[in-house]
Enzyme design. Structure first.
Site, PDB file in Angstrom:
ATOM      1  N   CYS A  96     -10.364 -10.136 -26.644  1.00  0.00           N
ATOM      2  CA  CYS A  96     -10.969 -11.467 -26.755  1.00  0.00           C
ATOM      3  C   CYS A  96     -10.041 -12.395 -27.543  1.00  0.00           C
ATOM      4  CB  CYS A  96     -12.371 -11.370 -27.345  1.00  0.00           C
ATOM      5  SG  CYS A  96     -13.367 -12.874 -27.091  1.00  0.00           S
ATOM      6  N   HIS A 186     -14.932  -7.092 -23.867  1.00  0.00           N
ATOM      7  CA  HIS A 186     -15.099  -6.348 -25.125  1.00  0.00           C
ATOM      8  C   HIS A 186     -15.389  -4.862 -24.868  1.00  0.00           C
ATOM      9  CE1 HIS A 186     -15.192  -9.647 -28.122  1.00  0.00           C
ATOM     10  NE2 HIS A 186     -15.633 -10.372 -27.100  1.00  0.00           N
ATOM     11  N   GLU A 188     -15.235  -2.629 -27.010  1.00  0.00           N
ATOM     12  CA  GLU A 188     -15.796  -2.084 -28.254  1.00  0.00           C
ATOM     13  C   GLU A 188     -17.285  -2.384 -28.410  1.00  0.00           C
ATOM     14  OE1 GLU A 188     -14.939  -6.301 -29.561  1.00  0.00           O
ATOM     15  OE2 GLU A 188     -14.384  -4.917 -27.965  1.00  0.00           O
TER      16      GLU A 188
END
Length: 241
Positions: A96, A186, A188
């Protein structure tokens, strides 16, 4: 050399942090890393960047800041990352804000996405360049990923390869040189974190004509995206990137 460096470029919403922890914790959890083999540097708080070449891999987090704000800490980080990429000192994965920071440092252009905000669990498609890429080579042609961003890499740096796209962003994944990648999505994020962002941005989403209820209904796991993060760390530590 097996230590992993996490450059943390911001912090999450307080209500999400209270339940799920902060950015660095998500990366460690989803990448299968432990705190004792990871160095976390809060570049957004002015902490010093380490000498390149000391880590097996470098991860760069997202942020609530905008690359276009040109904060001094952000510009220093962009210059440092560009030097690491050009020297191939270590494999780098930016996510990001980290993805945009890499592109900016290497001569690309970051700006507000003309297609608007993208948020939620969204379908991505890999490109023809993906099958031969050492990170994306085993990725599925289409997969779901967690997304939340308003700015994007509008113009990729010269020589960058596009590896994945989405309906609102043609640069969801880029390869910068020999040992560096950027992901606008993302890997994560858990589904719980993604839902937390949708709830936390509810009023803004409604003002922008988006439907939080539909976004929450669509929110779900994104295992292939998570595998990309784990694959990066594993291959980097094994010397395969």
């Amino acid at each position: 050399m097996s230590r992993v460096l996490v450059l943390q470029t911001g912090t999450t919403l307080p209500q999400i942090a209270a339940r799920h922890g902060d950015f660095a914790a998500w990366f460690l959890r989803m990448a299968g890393l432990s705190r004792h083999d990871t160095d976390i540097v809060r570049v957004d708080r002015g902490e010093a960047l380490p000498k390149p070449g000391l880590h097996a891999a470098i991860l760069v987090t997202g942020s609530a800041s905008m690359v276009t704000e040109r904060e001094p800490w952000s510009e220093r980080s962009a210059e440092w990352l560009a030097a690491v990429v050009r020297s191939a000192a270590a494999p780098v994965l930016g996510v990001c804000y980290g993805h945009q920071l890499l592109a900016h440092g290497l001569g690309g252009r970051v700006d507000w996405n003309p297609r608007g905000r993208q948020i939620g669990t969204k379908p991505l498609q890999t490109t023809a360049a993906a099958p031969s890429d050492p990170l994306f080579g085993s990725a599925m042609p289409q997969f779901r990923a967690q997304t939340t961003h308003q700015q994007s890499v509008v113009d990729a740096p010269a020589g960058a390869q596009v590896l994945a796209t989405s309906a609102l962003d043609p640069h969801q994944a880029l390869r910068f040189g020999e040992r560096a990648w950027g992901l606008q999505f993302h890997p994560e994020f858990s589904a719980g974190v993604m839902a937390g962002y949708i709830r936390g941005r509810r009023e803004r989403l409604i003002a922008e004509g988006l439907d939080p209820i539909t976004l929450l209904r669509e929110c779900g796991p994104a295992p292939e995206a998570r595998r990309l993060l784990r694959r990066f760390v594993r291959k980097a530590r094994d010397g395969a990137l």
